[in-house]
Design a protein around this motif. Structure first.
Motif, short mmCIF file in Angstrom:
data_model
loop_
_atom_site.label_atom_id
_atom_site.label_comp_id
_atom_site.label_asym_id
_atom_site.label_seq_id
_atom_site.Cartn_x
_atom_site.Cartn_y
_atom_site.Cartn_z
N ALA A 40 0.81 -1.22 0.00
CA ALA A 40 0.00 0.00 0.00
C ALA A 40 0.84 1.27 0.00
N HIS A 41 1.94 1.25 0.74
CA HIS A 41 2.67 2.50 0.97
C HIS A 41 4.14 2.46 0.57
N GLY A 42 4.66 1.29 0.21
CA GLY A 42 6.07 1.17 -0.09
C GLY A 42 6.90 0.92 1.16
N LEU A 43 8.18 0.68 0.96
CA LEU A 43 9.11 0.47 2.07
C LEU A 43 9.65 1.81 2.54
N ARG A 44 9.45 2.11 3.80
CA ARG A 44 10.02 3.33 4.39
C ARG A 44 11.28 2.94 5.15
N LEU A 45 12.40 3.51 4.73
CA LEU A 45 13.70 3.21 5.34
C LEU A 45 14.24 4.46 6.01
N ARG A 46 14.46 4.37 7.31
CA ARG A 46 15.01 5.49 8.08
C ARG A 46 16.49 5.23 8.32
N VAL A 47 17.31 6.16 7.89
CA VAL A 47 18.76 6.08 8.04
C VAL A 47 19.25 7.45 8.50
N PRO A 48 20.52 7.56 8.92
CA PRO A 48 21.01 8.86 9.39
C PRO A 48 20.87 9.98 8.36
N GLN A 49 20.82 9.65 7.08
CA GLN A 49 20.69 10.67 6.05
C GLN A 49 19.25 11.14 5.87
N GLY A 50 18.30 10.49 6.55
CA GLY A 50 16.90 10.86 6.43
C GLY A 50 16.04 9.65 6.12
N GLU A 51 14.76 9.86 5.91
CA GLU A 51 13.82 8.78 5.58
C GLU A 51 13.46 8.83 4.11
N SER A 52 13.44 7.67 3.47
CA SER A 52 13.04 7.56 2.07
C SER A 52 12.02 6.44 1.93
N THR A 53 11.18 6.57 0.92
CA THR A 53 10.18 5.55 0.62
C THR A 53 10.49 4.94 -0.74
N TYR A 54 10.48 3.60 -0.79
CA TYR A 54 10.79 2.89 -2.02
C TYR A 54 9.57 2.06 -2.43
N ARG A 55 9.02 2.40 -3.58
CA ARG A 55 7.88 1.67 -4.12
C ARG A 55 8.41 0.48 -4.92
N LEU A 56 8.46 -0.66 -4.29
CA LEU A 56 9.07 -1.84 -4.88
C LEU A 56 8.03 -2.96 -4.99
N PRO A 57 8.18 -3.85 -5.96
CA PRO A 57 7.29 -5.01 -6.01
C PRO A 57 7.40 -5.78 -4.70
N ALA A 58 6.24 -6.16 -4.16
CA ALA A 58 6.20 -6.91 -2.90
C ALA A 58 5.27 -8.10 -3.07
N VAL A 59 5.75 -9.28 -2.71
CA VAL A 59 5.00 -10.53 -2.90
C VAL A 59 5.14 -11.38 -1.64
N ASP A 60 4.31 -12.44 -1.58
CA ASP A 60 4.38 -13.34 -0.42
C ASP A 60 5.08 -14.65 -0.73
N GLY A 61 5.59 -14.81 -1.94
CA GLY A 61 6.28 -16.03 -2.35
C GLY A 61 6.56 -15.99 -3.83
N PRO A 62 7.07 -17.07 -4.39
CA PRO A 62 7.45 -17.06 -5.80
C PRO A 62 6.28 -17.04 -6.77
N GLY A 63 5.10 -17.51 -6.34
CA GLY A 63 3.97 -17.63 -7.25
C GLY A 63 3.64 -16.37 -8.03
N PRO A 64 3.47 -15.21 -7.36
CA PRO A 64 3.10 -14.00 -8.09
C PRO A 64 4.15 -13.54 -9.10
N LEU A 65 5.37 -14.00 -8.99
CA LEU A 65 6.41 -13.60 -9.93
C LEU A 65 6.40 -14.43 -11.21
N GLY A 66 5.64 -15.52 -11.22
CA GLY A 66 5.67 -16.41 -12.37
C GLY A 66 7.03 -17.07 -12.45
N GLU A 67 7.61 -17.10 -13.63
CA GLU A 67 8.97 -17.62 -13.76
C GLU A 67 9.97 -16.61 -13.21
N LEU A 68 10.94 -17.09 -12.45
CA LEU A 68 12.03 -16.24 -12.01
C LEU A 68 12.95 -15.95 -13.19
#
Length: 341
Positions: A40-68
């Motif tokens: 829903a919101h992406g990965l929020r990563l907090r580091v000393p340089q600040g916070e960034s949000t990364y909108r990355l594909p997110a799955v629960d296993g290999p199935g949604p990816l089809g063939e690797l």
């Protein structure tokens, strides 16, 4: 290469976020509320340089990816107790052009201890081990933090059981572009066993709080001494404390981060999150196993393994066992072992 981070929690999420920041393709694998937040919101990563949000594909296993993809790198970042389930889920996943992940893709074990590499070799042809020095925290679903600066972490990398190759160097180059130092070493097990000795204090911290103060530090010294005696008896080499200090220097110094309190290490975090499991069987339990195989008593590590497991199963609060009580239990365990020796 595309990095598939299997277990996008504190360590996996940090590595995935940093790789994405460096322009690498990343897929995050998670479950439950964490997966829902990542979707829903992406990965929020907090580091000393600040916070960034990364909108990355997110799955629960290999199935949604089809063939690797043939250029995928599987990065296993689940806790060791969850390794077998993850390997079962991914080993047979099909790869474009034919074959399975276990036959064709590299698997990187980004985990504490040494057991995961052995488990992985039962299924995967190419396995890489990592000695993980990476202070990071799972803050809440969708949010992880990594407080280290100027580098986020140091990740010694090599083939399991030993050696290096071109894939290891390519992975290391990507990590080095992503705020990590990633030395490629032919003897990664030496580094992992040295880290294991340090991780023997994880259970102590988890059940009785920070390993600070005379009583806690003295108990940890006794627990570590058991571990060192076992490794010596087993003929297992490990990097010295001096070599570790030289490698780390002041490259990864944790600093306070707003909104991202660091309450403790991975075992502490498991208790705080109430996951119902903890890594002690593969940290203190590794020393117990080796002690039994080589005839070296390990009553203190056995005690910590048992208590940490009970805390996890009963979902007892992290740090709720007074250190004085734990020390008394350790004294009794050590005395009983001496009598039976």
């Amino acid at each position: 290469m595309r990095y598939v981070i299997i277990g996008a929690g504190a360590v996996g999420g940090t590595v995935g976020g940093r790789l994405a920041q460096a322009g690498r393709e990343v897929v995050l694998v998670a479950r439950g509320r964490h997966l829902a937040a990542l979707t829903a919101h992406g990965l929020r990563l907090r580091v000393p340089q600040g916070e960034s949000t990364y909108r990355l594909p997110a799955v629960d296993g290999p199935g949604p990816l089809g063939e690797l993809r043939a250029d995928d790198v599987l990065v296993l970042a689940v806790k060791t107790q969850d390794t077998v389930a993850a390997l079962d889920a991914w080993a047979r996943a099909p790869v474009a052009g034919g074959g399975t992940a276990a036959e064709r893709l590299p698997l990187v074990c980004l985990q504490n201890g040494v057991e995961s590499g052995r488990l992985a070799l039962r299924r995967f042809r190419r396995v890489y081990g990592v000695c993980v020095w990476l202070p990071s925290t799972f803050v809440e679903p969708g949010v992880v933090s990594a407080a280290g600066t100027p580098l986020t972490g140091i990740l010694h990398l090599g083939r399991v059981p030993h050696g290096t190759d071109g894939t290891a160097h390519r992975i290391a180059a990507d990590l080095q572009d992503a705020y990590f130092e990633a030395p490629v070493v032919p003897d990664v097990a030496r580094w992992q066993y040295a880290k294991l000795l340090g991780n023997l204090g994880n259970a102590l911290e988890a059940v009785s709080g920070p390993v600070s103060g005379e009583a806690a530090e003295a108990l940890y010294a006794r627990v570590r001494a058991e571990g060192e005696a076992v490794l010596d008896a087993a003929g297992i080499a490990h990097v010295s404390a001096e070599e570790q200090r030289a490698a780390r220097g002041d490259k990864v110094t944790p600093v306070p981060l707003d909104g991202a309190p660091r309450g403790g290490g991975s075992s502490w975090q498991s208790l705080v999150r109430g996951t119902g499991s903890i890594e002690a069987d593969y940290l203190n339990g590794e020393i117990v196993l080796l002690g039994r195989l080589h005839g070296v008593p390990t009553p203190l590590n056995e005690l910590l393994q048992r208590i940490a497991g009970e805390f996890a199963a009963r979902r007892r609060a992290a740090g709720s066992l007074p250190v004085a009580e734990l020390v008394a239990m350790a004294d009794r365990a050590g005395g009983a072992a001496a009598q039976h020796g």
